[in-house]
Design a protein around this motif. Structure first.
Motif, PDB file in Angstrom:
ATOM      1  N   ALA A   1      -7.920   7.659  20.663  1.00 13.86           N
ATOM      2  CA  ALA A   1      -7.913   8.806  19.763  1.00 13.86           C
ATOM      3  C   ALA A   1      -8.889   8.641  18.590  1.00 13.86           C
ATOM      4  O   ALA A   1      -9.072   9.567  17.805  1.00 13.86           O
ATOM      5  CB  ALA A   1      -6.500   9.051  19.237  1.00 13.86           C
ATOM      6  N   VAL A   2      -9.521   7.483  18.470  1.00 11.17           N
ATOM      7  CA  VAL A   2     -10.483   7.248  17.390  1.00 11.17           C
ATOM      8  C   VAL A   2     -11.775   7.995  17.708  1.00 11.17           C
ATOM      9  O   VAL A   2     -12.234   8.015  18.845  1.00 11.17           O
ATOM     10  CB  VAL A   2     -10.762   5.732  17.230  1.00 11.17           C
ATOM     11  CG1 VAL A   2     -11.859   5.480  16.203  1.00 11.17           C
ATOM     12  CG2 VAL A   2      -9.496   4.998  16.841  1.00 11.17           C
ATOM     13  N   LYS A   3     -12.367   8.600  16.689  1.00  7.68           N
ATOM     14  CA  LYS A   3     -13.620   9.341  16.867  1.00  7.68           C
ATOM     15  C   LYS A   3     -14.759   8.357  17.147  1.00  7.68           C
ATOM     16  O   LYS A   3     -14.854   7.317  16.495  1.00  7.68           O
ATOM     17  CB  LYS A   3     -13.950  10.128  15.598  1.00  7.68           C
ATOM     18  CG  LYS A   3     -12.939  11.189  15.261  1.00  7.68           C
ATOM     19  CD  LYS A   3     -13.273  11.843  13.936  1.00  7.68           C
ATOM     20  CE  LYS A   3     -12.157  12.790  13.511  1.00  7.68           C
ATOM     21  NZ  LYS A   3     -12.383  13.282  12.154  1.00  7.68           N
ATOM     22  N   PRO A   4     -15.625   8.680  18.096  1.00  7.17           N
ATOM     23  CA  PRO A   4     -16.741   7.774  18.436  1.00  7.17           C
ATOM     24  C   PRO A   4     -17.623   7.418  17.240  1.00  7.17           C
ATOM     25  O   PRO A   4     -18.147   6.306  17.176  1.00  7.17           O
ATOM     26  CB  PRO A   4     -17.531   8.553  19.488  1.00  7.17           C
ATOM     27  CG  PRO A   4     -16.513   9.443  20.123  1.00  7.17           C
ATOM     28  CD  PRO A   4     -15.569   9.826  19.012  1.00  7.17           C
ATOM     29  N   GLU A   5     -17.780   8.325  16.285  1.00  7.01           N
ATOM     30  CA  GLU A   5     -18.619   8.008  15.119  1.00  7.01           C
ATOM     31  C   GLU A   5     -17.971   6.945  14.226  1.00  7.01           C
ATOM     32  O   GLU A   5     -18.643   6.342  13.388  1.00  7.01           O
ATOM     33  CB  GLU A   5     -18.950   9.271  14.304  1.00  7.01           C
ATOM     34  CG  GLU A   5     -17.743  10.013  13.774  1.00  7.01           C
ATOM     35  CD  GLU A   5     -17.278  11.158  14.671  1.00  7.01           C
ATOM     36  OE1 GLU A   5     -16.544  12.013  14.178  1.00  7.01           O
ATOM     37  OE2 GLU A   5     -17.651  11.193  15.860  1.00  7.01           O
ATOM     38  N   ASP A   6     -16.670   6.703  14.401  1.00  9.92           N
ATOM     39  CA  ASP A   6     -15.976   5.676  13.623  1.00  9.92           C
ATOM     40  C   ASP A   6     -15.995   4.307  14.304  1.00  9.92           C
ATOM     41  O   ASP A   6     -15.546   3.320  13.728  1.00  9.92           O
ATOM     42  CB  ASP A   6     -14.518   6.092  13.370  1.00  9.92           C
ATOM     43  CG  ASP A   6     -14.404   7.273  12.427  1.00  9.92           C
ATOM     44  OD1 ASP A   6     -15.319   7.449  11.595  1.00  9.92           O
ATOM     45  OD2 ASP A   6     -13.401   8.008  12.506  1.00  9.92           O
ATOM     46  N   TYR A   7     -16.519   4.213  15.523  1.00  7.05           N
ATOM     47  CA  TYR A   7     -16.499   2.955  16.281  1.00  7.05           C
ATOM     48  C   TYR A   7     -17.166   1.795  15.533  1.00  7.05           C
ATOM     49  O   TYR A   7     -16.592   0.712  15.454  1.00  7.05           O
ATOM     50  CB  TYR A   7     -17.143   3.123  17.651  1.00  7.05           C
ATOM     51  CG  TYR A   7     -16.338   3.923  18.654  1.00  7.05           C
ATOM     52  CD1 TYR A   7     -15.050   4.381  18.390  1.00  7.05           C
ATOM     53  CD2 TYR A   7     -16.881   4.228  19.895  1.00  7.05           C
ATOM     54  CE1 TYR A   7     -14.342   5.122  19.321  1.00  7.05           C
ATOM     55  CE2 TYR A   7     -16.174   4.960  20.839  1.00  7.05           C
ATOM     56  CZ  TYR A   7     -14.900   5.402  20.543  1.00  7.05           C
ATOM     57  OH  TYR A   7     -14.194   6.121  21.470  1.00  7.05           O
ATOM     58  N   PRO A   8     -18.391   1.974  14.984  1.00  6.95           N
ATOM     59  CA  PRO A   8     -19.024   0.822  14.319  1.00  6.95           C
ATOM     60  C   PRO A   8     -18.197   0.277  13.144  1.00  6.95           C
ATOM     61  O   PRO A   8     -18.007  -0.930  13.029  1.00  6.95           O
ATOM     62  CB  PRO A   8     -20.370   1.379  13.831  1.00  6.95           C
ATOM     63  CG  PRO A   8     -20.655   2.528  14.737  1.00  6.95           C
ATOM     64  CD  PRO A   8     -19.305   3.127  15.055  1.00  6.95           C
ATOM     65  N   ALA A   9     -17.688   1.157  12.306  1.00  8.19           N
ATOM     66  CA  ALA A   9     -16.890   0.724  11.167  1.00  8.19           C
ATOM     67  C   ALA A   9     -15.579   0.079  11.631  1.00  8.19           C
ATOM     68  O   ALA A   9     -15.153  -0.945  11.094  1.00  8.19           O
ATOM     69  CB  ALA A   9     -16.596   1.905  10.237  1.00  8.19           C
ATOM     70  N   LEU A  10     -14.955   0.681  12.626  1.00  6.99           N
ATOM     71  CA  LEU A  10     -13.706   0.129  13.162  1.00  6.99           C
ATOM     72  C   LEU A  10     -13.938  -1.259  13.738  1.00  6.99           C
ATOM     73  O   LEU A  10     -13.155  -2.184  13.502  1.00  6.99           O
ATOM     74  CB  LEU A  10     -13.143   1.066  14.244  1.00  6.99           C
ATOM     75  CG  LEU A  10     -11.895   0.580  14.978  1.00  6.99           C
ATOM     76  CD1 LEU A  10     -10.725   0.401  14.024  1.00  6.99           C
ATOM     77  CD2 LEU A  10     -11.514   1.565  16.076  1.00  6.99           C
ATOM     78  N   MET A  11     -15.028  -1.432  14.452  1.00  2.86           N
ATOM     79  CA  MET A  11     -15.317  -2.736  15.040  1.00  2.86           C
ATOM     80  C   MET A  11     -15.554  -3.791  13.960  1.00  2.86           C
ATOM     81  O   MET A  11     -15.058  -4.908  14.071  1.00  2.86           O
ATOM     82  CB  MET A  11     -16.534  -2.644  15.951  1.00  2.86           C
ATOM     83  CG  MET A  11     -16.806  -3.901  16.724  1.00  2.86           C
ATOM     84  SD  MET A  11     -17.302  -3.462  18.370  1.00  2.86           S
ATOM     85  CE  MET A  11     -17.312  -5.039  19.156  1.00  2.86           C
ATOM     86  N   GLN A  12     -16.267  -3.430  12.925  1.00  4.15           N
ATOM     87  CA  GLN A  12     -16.508  -4.375  11.830  1.00  4.15           C
ATOM     88  C   GLN A  12     -15.208  -4.801  11.172  1.00  4.15           C
ATOM     89  O   GLN A  12     -14.982  -5.971  10.892  1.00  4.15           O
ATOM     90  CB  GLN A  12     -17.443  -3.767  10.787  1.00  4.15           C
ATOM     91  CG  GLN A  12     -18.877  -3.755  11.216  1.00  4.15           C
ATOM     92  CD  GLN A  12     -19.784  -3.201  10.127  1.00  4.15           C
ATOM     93  OE1 GLN A  12     -19.329  -2.530   9.190  1.00  4.15           O
ATOM     94  NE2 GLN A  12     -21.075  -3.469  10.239  1.00  4.15           N
ATOM     95  N   GLU A  13     -14.335  -3.835  10.912  1.00  2.99           N
ATOM     96  CA  GLU A  13     -13.060  -4.147  10.273  1.00  2.99           C
ATOM     97  C   GLU A  13     -12.166  -4.979  11.185  1.00  2.99           C
ATOM     98  O   GLU A  13     -11.459  -5.869  10.715  1.00  2.99           O
ATOM     99  CB  GLU A  13     -12.349  -2.873   9.830  1.00  2.99           C
ATOM    100  CG  GLU A  13     -13.029  -2.195   8.662  1.00  2.99           C
ATOM    101  CD  GLU A  13     -12.239  -1.036   8.121  1.00  2.99           C
ATOM    102  OE1 GLU A  13     -11.019  -1.211   7.872  1.00  2.99           O
ATOM    103  OE2 GLU A  13     -12.819   0.048   7.943  1.00  2.99           O
ATOM    104  N   ALA A  14     -12.202  -4.697  12.480  1.00  6.32           N
ATOM    105  CA  ALA A  14     -11.382  -5.449  13.430  1.00  6.32           C
ATOM    106  C   ALA A  14     -11.866  -6.891  13.538  1.00  6.32           C
ATOM    107  O   ALA A  14     -11.059  -7.797  13.735  1.00  6.32           O
ATOM    108  CB  ALA A  14     -11.407  -4.768  14.785  1.00  6.32           C
ATOM    109  N   GLN A  15     -13.164  -7.120  13.393  1.00  2.00           N
ATOM    110  CA  GLN A  15     -13.709  -8.480  13.488  1.00  2.00           C
ATOM    111  C   GLN A  15     -13.208  -9.372  12.375  1.00  2.00           C
ATOM    112  O   GLN A  15     -13.070 -10.571  12.568  1.00  2.00           O
ATOM    113  CB  GLN A  15     -15.229  -8.437  13.501  1.00  2.00           C
ATOM    114  CG  GLN A  15     -15.804  -7.922  14.796  1.00  2.00           C
ATOM    115  CD  GLN A  15     -17.308  -7.726  14.751  1.00  2.00           C
ATOM    116  OE1 GLN A  15     -17.909  -7.766  13.682  1.00  2.00           O
ATOM    117  NE2 GLN A  15     -17.898  -7.491  15.902  1.00  2.00           N
ATOM    118  N   VAL A  16     -12.966  -8.815  11.208  1.00  2.00           N
ATOM    119  CA  VAL A  16     -12.552  -9.648  10.079  1.00  2.00           C
ATOM    120  C   VAL A  16     -11.041  -9.901  10.032  1.00  2.00           C
ATOM    121  O   VAL A  16     -10.578 -10.637   9.192  1.00  2.00           O
ATOM    122  CB  VAL A  16     -13.020  -9.056   8.719  1.00  2.00           C
ATOM    123  CG1 VAL A  16     -14.520  -9.010   8.660  1.00  2.00           C
ATOM    124  CG2 VAL A  16     -12.415  -7.697   8.472  1.00  2.00           C
TER     125      VAL A  16
END
Length: 108
Positions: free
Chosen positions: A92-107
């Motif tokens: 359900a996450v918007k594709p334009e939010d993927y880069p930011a979500l991935m960065q936050e998930a990495q930390v």
């Protein structure tokens, strides 16, 4: 009790999405030896983190990263992160939010 069961079901849904992502990322080819491993070594954890950081911000890449974080016991943090992006589950996450979500998930 009903809300607790729904919460548990949502957790299983997140884990299932993560496992699907891992299966796609690995091409479905997993040896029996790898499947039986319980605790990865520190080197393996570092390699997984490096691989996760190199993955592009795609749904499959994020799913694999979140599956890894779930295996590390960070299900609650994953759920909170998804809620931050207004989604109950990763799809359900918007594709334009993927880069930011991935960065936050990495930390995590």
């Amino acid at each position: 009790m009903g809300s607790e069961l729904l919460r548990i079901a949502e957790g299983f849904s997140i884990v299932a999405e993560g496992l699907r992502g891992l299966a796609k990322a690995e091409g479905g080819s997993k040896t029996a030896e790898k499947a039986q491993k319980v605790q990865p070594s520190a080197t393996e954890k570092a390699q997984k983190q490096d691989a996760a950081q190199e993955q592009p911000a795609t749904l499959e890449g994020i799913r694999a990263l979140m599956a890894q974080k779930t295996q590390e016991g960070k299900s609650k943090e994953i759920r909170e992160l998804l809620q931050k992006y207004g989604a109950a589950k990763l799809s359900a996450v918007k594709p334009e939010d993927y880069p930011a979500l991935m960065q936050e998930a990495q930390v995590l």
